[in-house]
Structures are given as structure tokens and as C-alpha cells.
Scaffold this motif. Structure first.
Motif, PDB file in Angstrom:
ATOM      1  N   GLN A  23     -99.453  14.714 -28.030  1.00 15.03           N
ATOM      2  CA  GLN A  23    -100.720  15.432 -28.146  1.00 15.03           C
ATOM      3  C   GLN A  23    -100.569  16.905 -27.821  1.00 15.03           C
ATOM      4  O   GLN A  23    -101.331  17.723 -28.285  1.00 15.03           O
ATOM      5  N   SER A  24     -99.551  17.255 -27.063  1.00 13.68           N
ATOM      6  CA  SER A  24     -99.361  18.662 -26.724  1.00 13.68           C
ATOM      7  C   SER A  24     -98.771  19.473 -27.883  1.00 13.68           C
ATOM      8  O   SER A  24     -98.830  20.693 -27.858  1.00 13.68           O
ATOM      9  N   TYR A  78     -95.464   7.863 -21.523  1.00 12.22           N
ATOM     10  CA  TYR A  78     -95.741   9.298 -21.550  1.00 12.22           C
ATOM     11  C   TYR A  78     -95.538   9.919 -22.935  1.00 12.22           C
ATOM     12  O   TYR A  78     -95.806  11.099 -23.118  1.00 12.22           O
ATOM     13  N   TYR A  99     -91.931  18.780 -21.547  1.00 14.42           N
ATOM     14  CA  TYR A  99     -92.448  19.312 -22.801  1.00 14.42           C
ATOM     15  C   TYR A  99     -91.729  20.600 -23.184  1.00 14.42           C
ATOM     16  O   TYR A  99     -91.320  20.785 -24.309  1.00 14.42           O
ATOM     17  N   THR A 109     -97.196   9.628 -25.718  1.00 17.42           N
ATOM     18  CA  THR A 109     -98.409  10.151 -26.354  1.00 17.42           C
ATOM     19  C   THR A 109     -98.853  11.457 -25.702  1.00 17.42           C
ATOM     20  O   THR A 109     -99.397  12.329 -26.378  1.00 17.42           O
ATOM     21  N   THR A 110     -98.591  11.599 -24.418  1.00 16.54           N
ATOM     22  CA  THR A 110     -98.900  12.856 -23.744  1.00 16.54           C
ATOM     23  C   THR A 110     -98.067  13.983 -24.336  1.00 16.54           C
ATOM     24  O   THR A 110     -98.562  15.090 -24.565  1.00 16.54           O
ATOM     25  N   SER A 112    -103.440   6.135 -25.804  1.00 14.56           N
ATOM     26  CA  SER A 112    -102.311   6.051 -24.870  1.00 14.56           C
ATOM     27  C   SER A 112    -101.198   5.137 -25.395  1.00 14.56           C
ATOM     28  O   SER A 112    -100.154   5.019 -24.759  1.00 14.56           O
ATOM     29  N   SER A 119    -109.746   6.281 -25.773  1.00 15.74           N
ATOM     30  CA  SER A 119    -108.703   6.537 -24.774  1.00 15.74           C
ATOM     31  C   SER A 119    -107.689   5.400 -24.663  1.00 15.74           C
ATOM     32  O   SER A 119    -106.499   5.651 -24.476  1.00 15.74           O
ATOM     33  N   TYR A 137    -105.870  12.346 -33.171  1.00 15.77           N
ATOM     34  CA  TYR A 137    -105.594  11.981 -31.773  1.00 15.77           C
ATOM     35  C   TYR A 137    -106.851  12.096 -30.916  1.00 15.77           C
ATOM     36  O   TYR A 137    -107.159  11.197 -30.140  1.00 15.77           O
ATOM     37  N   TYR A 166     -98.378   4.654 -28.036  1.00 14.25           N
ATOM     38  CA  TYR A 166     -97.587   5.463 -28.970  1.00 14.25           C
ATOM     39  C   TYR A 166     -97.600   4.888 -30.378  1.00 14.25           C
ATOM     40  O   TYR A 166     -97.802   5.625 -31.356  1.00 14.25           O
ATOM     41  N   ALA A 223     -94.454  15.637 -17.131  1.00 11.33           N
ATOM     42  CA  ALA A 223     -94.545  15.866 -18.574  1.00 11.33           C
ATOM     43  C   ALA A 223     -94.539  17.355 -18.918  1.00 11.33           C
ATOM     44  O   ALA A 223     -94.007  17.745 -19.951  1.00 11.33           O
TER      45      ALA A 223
END
Length: 140
Positions: free
Chosen positions: A74-75, A68, A36, A70-71, A94, A90, A85, A96, A32
């Protein structure tokens, strides 16, 4: 001497097997952090309604696995979206679709908000009616 050669041969075979399994696992691995920097669109609180379709298009085109997403989101989240978020449990953070729904709800981008935005759209004196209609259609 012969035993030593046999041992060296076994070591070389083991190293080859390890490197083959590492290559296979790396091809299946989704990094990721690297993805990203390459493709996530910039999040802007003023255009949240346009962000998610753009993000989904990029994610599909780059073949990102959906777990992935949502990862990746969130970034780039900032402001109210980042707060929403981080407040999610948790198991929900995770998913979406849940994250998208909660962020849109926080920015009040529900159907009624779109209706009000559409109804309140006014024509400027400098616009022709064709330009006004095109802008109003685009705002939907």
C-alpha cells in the motif's frame, strides 16, 4: 548507608533486565518503515503483471513476514491500485493474496487478457523470427 547501596544495586539490576527485554523485542520486531526504504520495488501501472512476482521475490529474499506484505504494497501503490486497496474492507486489505487478486482483476490481468495479448502480438519488419519468438515467449 547499606540500605542505600542495596537499593542502587536493585535499580541497576532492573535497568539491566529492561534493556535485555528491549533487545529481545527489537530483534523480533519488524519495522516496515525501514524495510520500505530499502527494498520495495517501484510500482508502475503499465507493468502490473510483472510487479507482483518481483515484489514476492524481494520479500522472500529479505525474509519479510507475509502479514506485513500488504503494508509494504500500500505504500507504493498509485492510481487504480491505490483506489482498489483503499476500497477493500480492513480484513481483506490485510490479506496479501486477496489484495494481489483484486489489483490484477482491476487491471484486467486475468487469463483471458493474457491470451488476447499473446494473440495480438505482431512481428515487426526489423525483427527476425527468432527475436519475435523470444519476445512473444517473454510476453506470456
Amino acid at each position: 548507608m547499606r540500605e542505600r547501596l542495596e537499593m542502587e544495586k536493585l535499580k541497576i539490576e532492573m535497568v539491566k533486565e529492561e534493556s535485555n527485554t528491549k533487545v529481545q523485542s527489537k530483534s523480533e520486531y519488524f519495522d516496515a518503515a525501514k524495510k520500505y526504504t530499502f527494498g520495495s520495488p517501484r510500482f508502475c501501472e503499465k507493468t502490473v503483471d510483472k510487479y507482483f512476482p518481483q515484489f514476492e521475490k524481494i520479500a522472500h529474499n529479505l525474509n519479510w513476514p507475509k502479514p506485513y506484505w500488504t503494508t509494504m504494497l500500500q505504500s507504493v501503490f498509485e492510481g487504480k491500485a491505490a483506489e482498489i486497496y483503499s476500497a477493500l474492507p480492513s480484513e481483506k486489505s490485510s490479506d496479501y493474496d486477496t489484495v494481489k487478486q483484486e489489483v490484477l482483476k482491476a487491471y484486467e490481468l486475468v487469463p483471458e487478457a493474457y491470451r488476447q495479448k499473446f494473440r495480438s502480438y505482431k512481428k515487426f519488419d526489423s525483427q527476425t523470427y527468432v527475436e519475435f519468438a523470444r519476445e512473444k515467449r517473454r510476453s506470456i
